[in-house]
Design an enzyme around this catalytic site. Structure first.
Site, short mmCIF file in Angstrom:
data_model
loop_
_atom_site.label_atom_id
_atom_site.label_comp_id
_atom_site.label_asym_id
_atom_site.label_seq_id
_atom_site.Cartn_x
_atom_site.Cartn_y
_atom_site.Cartn_z
N ALA A 4 0.81 -1.22 0.00
CA ALA A 4 0.00 0.00 0.00
C ALA A 4 0.84 1.27 0.00
O ALA A 4 0.29 2.36 0.04
CB ALA A 4 -0.93 0.00 1.21
N TYR A 64 8.49 -14.52 -13.76
CA TYR A 64 7.41 -13.63 -13.33
C TYR A 64 6.06 -14.18 -13.77
O TYR A 64 5.10 -14.23 -12.98
CB TYR A 64 7.63 -12.23 -13.93
#
Length: 319
Positions: free
Chosen positions: A33, A188
């Protein structure tokens, strides 16, 4: 990258910046965040009345993000807690702290991640960095927070995936890229396909056990965040180039739309997957799933492997 090939029909397009329903009384944990889509999600959720836990690796950057959240809504209930998804001990400590201080968690947003480092790095636990940060850490966090989530009346887990998951393959014989020549982009893609399997297997489990919990997934398309910098440069602040030039990227306040829909829209289906209209950009809509994404046997096998690796497990089923 080629697009998805099949799956559930796409839904009607949603607004580029979809409305977040009233979140008053709900506690939301947002990982990563401190920046990008995570920071935007925290701001939008707090503005909608949620109590927001900003789960961040860097407390100083978390404090900056908290300042932005409070500037959006001065009376917001928001706090910063340290969480390093690349360290399973940190994940457990974070979950233990929430269990000590909260009676429930209404929404878990598995947002944080890292993308395409220049070489193979390892987590604190010896796993390939992307595999550990993008999948094993969120997997362990989800399992450890399930008791708090199941204590909520209408719990939700929304997991951030990636368009790159369309190219992902789960290599059970070398999940940590120890035997093959390391290739960051395929590594990834594997980690983000695993995230989608996490979300869908959790949805299957919730349905089978009769839990009120809804598990969803989203991807942001190509969004301008620290993900394109900190991974490829490992902090050297060099921009990543995709192919021969820079592709246009959405701003985080638009890229977060799919994740907010997955986390807050009241009519989402169990196991739903959202992404931008074109795959890389545009308003969020129901995304399609290719064959590998729909492979329930692989998802179940991966879940069992991750439980063993992370030493976490689902809560015992009620008899």
């Amino acid at each position: 990258m080629s697009g998805p090939t099949s799956g559930a029909a796409a839904t009607t397009d949603l607004p580029a910046r979809p409305h977040v329903p009233d979140q008053t009384g709900r506690t939301v944990v947002v990982t990563g965040a401190n920046s990008g889509t995570g920071r935007e999600a925290a701001k939008r959720l707090a503005a909608a009345g949620a109590r927001v836990v900003l789960a961040v690796r860097n407390p100083e950057k978390g404090a900056e993000a908290l300042t932005e959240v409070l500037a959006t809504r001065p009376d917001a209930q928001a706090e910063v807690r340290v969480l390093d998804l690349a360290d399973l001990a940190s994940v457990r400590a974070f979950a233990d702290g929430l269990a000590r201080d909260l009676d429930r968690v209404d929404v878990l947003m598995n947002n944080a991640g890292i993308s395409i480092p220049p070489e193979r790095y390892e987590t604190a636990d010896g796993h390939e960095l992307q595999w550990g940060t993008n999948f094993l850490g969120p997997f362990a966090l989800t399992n450890l927070l399930l008791p708090l989530l199941l204590a909520a009346p209408d719990p939700r887990v929304a997991t951030m995936c990636s368009y790159a998951a369309n190219q992902g393959r789960i290599a059970f014989d070398d999940l940590d890229w120890e035997r093959r020549e390391y290739r960051a982009l395929p590594a990834y893609a594997q980690s983000k396909l695993a995230d989608l399997h996490l979300a869908r297997h959790l949805a299957h489990t919730a349905g089978r056990r009769g839990w009120a919990l809804v598990s969803t997934a989203a991807h942001p398309g190509l969004t301008r965040t620290n993900l394109q910098v900190t991974g490829p440069s490992m902090g050297r602040e060099q921009p990543v180039r995709w192919g021969s030039g820079l592709l246009p990227m959405a701003a985080p306040e638009n890229g977060v739309g799919s994740l907010l829909v997955a986390a807050t829209r009241r009519d989402v289906a169990q196991g739903a997957y959202y992404g931008p209209m074109s795959g890389l950009a545009g308003p969020p809509r129901r995304a399609l799933l290719n064959r590998r994404m729909r492979d329930a046997a692989t998802a179940a096998r991966l879940w069992a492997v991750a439980e063993e690796v992370t030493s976490t497990a689902l809560p015992a089923a009620r008899s």
